[in-house]
Design a protein around this motif. Structure first.
Motif, PDB file in Angstrom:
ATOM      1  N   GLY A   7       0.023   4.712   0.646  1.00 60.07           N
ATOM      2  CA  GLY A   7      -1.053   5.580   1.132  1.00 60.07           C
ATOM      3  C   GLY A   7      -0.815   7.044   0.776  1.00 60.07           C
ATOM      4  O   GLY A   7       0.300   7.447   0.436  1.00 60.07           O
ATOM      5  N   GLN A  10      -3.067   5.072  -3.050  1.00 56.13           N
ATOM      6  CA  GLN A  10      -4.288   5.774  -2.649  1.00 56.13           C
ATOM      7  C   GLN A  10      -4.382   7.126  -3.364  1.00 56.13           C
ATOM      8  O   GLN A  10      -3.345   7.779  -3.586  1.00 56.13           O
ATOM      9  N   ASP A  39     -13.288   6.588  -0.500  1.00 62.19           N
ATOM     10  CA  ASP A  39     -11.915   6.100  -0.520  1.00 62.19           C
ATOM     11  C   ASP A  39     -11.645   5.596  -1.928  1.00 62.19           C
ATOM     12  O   ASP A  39     -12.549   5.080  -2.588  1.00 62.19           O
ATOM     13  N   LEU A  76       0.821  -1.215   0.000  1.00 62.56           N
ATOM     14  CA  LEU A  76       0.000   0.000   0.000  1.00 62.56           C
ATOM     15  C   LEU A  76       0.852   1.261   0.000  1.00 62.56           C
ATOM     16  O   LEU A  76       1.727   1.432   0.861  1.00 62.56           O
ATOM     17  N   LEU A 112      -6.751   2.576   7.310  1.00 62.30           N
ATOM     18  CA  LEU A 112      -6.067   3.063   6.109  1.00 62.30           C
ATOM     19  C   LEU A 112      -6.950   2.796   4.890  1.00 62.30           C
ATOM     20  O   LEU A 112      -6.983   3.589   3.945  1.00 62.30           O
ATOM     21  N   VAL A 113      -7.661   1.694   4.923  1.00 63.10           N
ATOM     22  CA  VAL A 113      -8.470   1.290   3.770  1.00 63.10           C
ATOM     23  C   VAL A 113      -9.905   1.021   4.223  1.00 63.10           C
ATOM     24  O   VAL A 113     -10.131   0.382   5.251  1.00 63.10           O
ATOM     25  N   TRP A 124      -8.418   3.721  -4.348  1.00 62.56           N
ATOM     26  CA  TRP A 124      -7.051   3.214  -4.545  1.00 62.56           C
ATOM     27  C   TRP A 124      -6.910   2.738  -5.988  1.00 62.56           C
ATOM     28  O   TRP A 124      -7.850   2.159  -6.535  1.00 62.56           O
TER      29      TRP A 124
END
Ligand code: AMP
Length: 606
Positions: free
Chosen positions: A246, A300, A312, A244, A270-271, A314
């Protein structure tokens, strides 16, 4: 193994992909897949469908690629689907202004897509950025940066009264059909609808072969969920490790990619949980179809990239030639899309959520006095009643002040006395409420994936393990997506060998495996030709095998160039198991006679 020098040339000459209509000079941003590329792409799409539709219990639809203007008015594409354009005053070429900013070494800006045109103009001025055309390099300072809508427009039918657009994404074809799709799903959440199909974007500057084209294939899934009641099956992916990158890490000086399990990523906030679920299954799927996990990450969206409605987001990114390419996006879109279509079309984009126990509530209602409305409005009295009910829905305050409530009928305003509306509070038993489902959207670009799998799988075997002592180029794709599964070669031109090879081709094809027959040139060359296009297994029919009792053939493994002689009547079962991944080539070596040196099977004159 090392990388080959020119994958683009190999792609062209081995039937993977090529600029389309080259005979007429071609048009930037359009590619034709050759026989090898088309099959590779088809196999990737089938693998996607298997994992993200069948295995998840979702359904697939097929909507038109042309849709009328109101769809894109509602979706926001007509107003907002712009890239930033800057024209060069010298050579006249148009360029993506945000890419010029990202590509300039001094700016230190990796993501400029979310910046407003005025800010891009300022950056161009302060770094004195130039036209990227190597033969021009004129200054772009003071050039206007403007929005350019990426949709291809057309007219539906003769004349221009009915404008339409080629869809810029497959997703809208799913959203607009939601009122029917919810019926099909018996009005029960959650459910997922997928679509694989072409999308069109009039890109300002197409580049990197299949990476930025004007016509491409998307595989999109819209998973409709109840935001309060539905939860993803995180347990099934909790241990999957995902790399990840971020938003905070991207903005920090020494921020790096962090590998966490899906569970850790969700637990630390975070997710988003639904996104975490899809990042987990997608990571394993990418690995399965041949994306190199050492050149893969999830990035992200930065706050300025994130759409205002998205909770959110990604992107899955793969590294090719030093560039990170966005190969898919995973977005939590809230109820934005359904709400927009609901408001623009006045159709039912909500779903009825039943309460566990019915609730008794006081609700305002209207019960107009028809003995007053009838004489006043005649045949239109019922329409006035409906207008009053709608007014109560949209402006309940209008019934709480003043002596009159105003409604509109055929463009004319009518004042109705408050006591005539019959407005009052009434006790009602409610069994549920209408809600807008939330949407979780994994969106895959298939062409970028073909490009990535091709680039990550292509290597040169310099170890001399093959049948000749030369380097061999190998497209080491997993058998599941390999364009051809089996190559069959007779070792010589005797009728008995050729006939037997043809018989084998027929039986292997009948078992559902893509099979190619080749009798031209030296056997080592034939193997190498199949290596280059990724064929995982080759079968050679030779004289010794025909004389064996039981009859045998030689089976050769692409990646190791190892060979094994096995009875012909075992061949189809073994190939089927090898291609399905339920059997390893090493297991065959243990079970059957092993030919240790591949070169020993080649006759001296070959
Ligand atoms: P987007 O709707 O922009 O998030 O795009 C979804 C996916 O479609 C991306 O992750 C890409 O893989 C793919 N994609 C978008 N634009 C293009 C393009 N011009 N050429 C090829 N693939 C694209």
């Amino acid at each position: 193994m090392s990388s080959p020098t020119n994958p683009g040339e190999l792609a062209k000459h081995r039937g993977v992909y090529t600029p389309s209509a080259e005979a007429y000079g071609g048009t930037a941003g359009f590619y034709t897949y050759g026989p090898v590329g088309a099959q590779l792409k088809q196999n990737i799409e089938t693998a996607w469908q298997q994992r993200f539709v069948t295995q998840e219990g979702h359904n697939e639809i097929e909507a038109p690629t042309v849709m009328p203007e109101p769809v894109f008015e509602a979706s926001g594409h007509l107003d907002d689907f712009d890239d930033m354009l800057v024209d060069c005053p010298e050579c006249g070429n148009s360029h993506r202004a945000d890419h010029i900013v990202e590509d300039a070494p001094d700016t230190d800006i990796d993501e400029a897509e979310g910046l407003v045109p005025g800010r891009i103009e300022e950056i161009i001025a302060s770094y004195r950025l130039e036209c990227p055309n190597p033969n021009c390099r004129a200054s772009l300072v003071d050039q206007q940066v403007s929005g350019f809508n990426l949709m291809f427009g057309t007219n539906i039918g003769p004349g221009s009264a009915d404008p339409g657009y080629l869809r810029p994404e497959t997703a809208q074809g799913i959203f607009v059909e939601f009122p029917r799709l919810k019926e099909y799903s018996r009005n029960q959440l959650p459910f997922g609808i997928a679509q694989i199909g072409r999308a069109y974007r009039n890109e300002i500057s197409p580049r990197n072969a299949l990476v930025r084209v004007r016509e491409f294939t998307q595989a999109e899934l819209e998973h409709f969920v109840d935001p309060e009641r539905d939860e993803p099956d995180l347990e099934s992916v909790s241990d999957v490790e995902i790399p990840l990158y971020g938003a905070e890490a991207q903005q920090a000086e020494n921020g790096t990619v962090q590998t966490l399990t899906v569970q850790e990523a969700v637990d630390t906030n975070l997710v988003h949980p639904w996104i975490g679920y899809y990042l987990g299954i997608a990571r394993d799927w990418y690995d399965r179809i041949g994306v190199d996990m050492d050149r893969f990450r999830y990035r992200q969206h930065l706050p300025n990239e994130l759409a205002h409605y998205a909770g959110d987001c990604w992107d899955a990114e793969a590294e090719v030639d030093g560039d990170w390419i966005e190969i898919s996006g995973f977005a939590s879109r809230g109820c934005y899309d359904l709400q927009k279509h609901h408001n623009h079309s006045n159709k039912g984009y909500t779903i009825f959520r039943e309460y566990d126990d019915p609730k008794t509530v006081e609700r305002p209602v209207v019960d107009p006095d028809m003995s007053v409305l009838g004489p006043r409005f005649g045949d239109d009295a019922q329409r006035v009643r409906t207008a009053l009910e709608q007014k109560l829905d949209t402006s309940p305050q209008a019934f709480k002040r003043g002596e009159f409530v105003t409604v509109e009928l055929d463009g004319e305003q009518h004042d109705i006395r408050l006591d005539v509306t019959g407005y009052h509070e009434q006790e009602q038993t409610e069994h549920g409420e209408h809600i807008f489902p939330h949407v979780v959207e994994p969106s895959f670009g298939i062409d970028r994936l073909v490009y990535t799998v091709f680039a990550h799988s292509l290597c040169v075997d310099r170890a001399g393990r093959g049948e000749t002592r030369e380097d061999r180029t190998v497209l080491s794709v997993p058998a599941e997506v390999a364009p051809t599964s089996v190559g069959v070669f007779p070792l010589g031109d005797e009728d008995s060998l050729v006939d037997r090879a043809h018989e084998i081709v027929e039986t292997v094809r009948a078992a559902g495996l893509q099979t190619e027959y080749d009798d031209s040139g030296a056997i080592g060359r034939r193997y190498y030709r199949q290596d280059e296009v990724g064929t995982p297994f080759c079968v050679t029919v030779d004289r010794d095998g025909l004389d064996d009792d039981p009859e045998t053939v030689t089976l050769r493994d692409r990646d190791t160039a190892g060979q094994v002689r096995l009875p012909r009547d075992r061949l189809v079962d073994e190939l089927t198991a090898l291609c399905a991944g339920t059997r390893e080539f090493g297991a065959l070596l243990e079970e059957y006679h092993i030919e240790t040196d591949p070169r020993s099977s080649i006759p001296a004159d070959d």
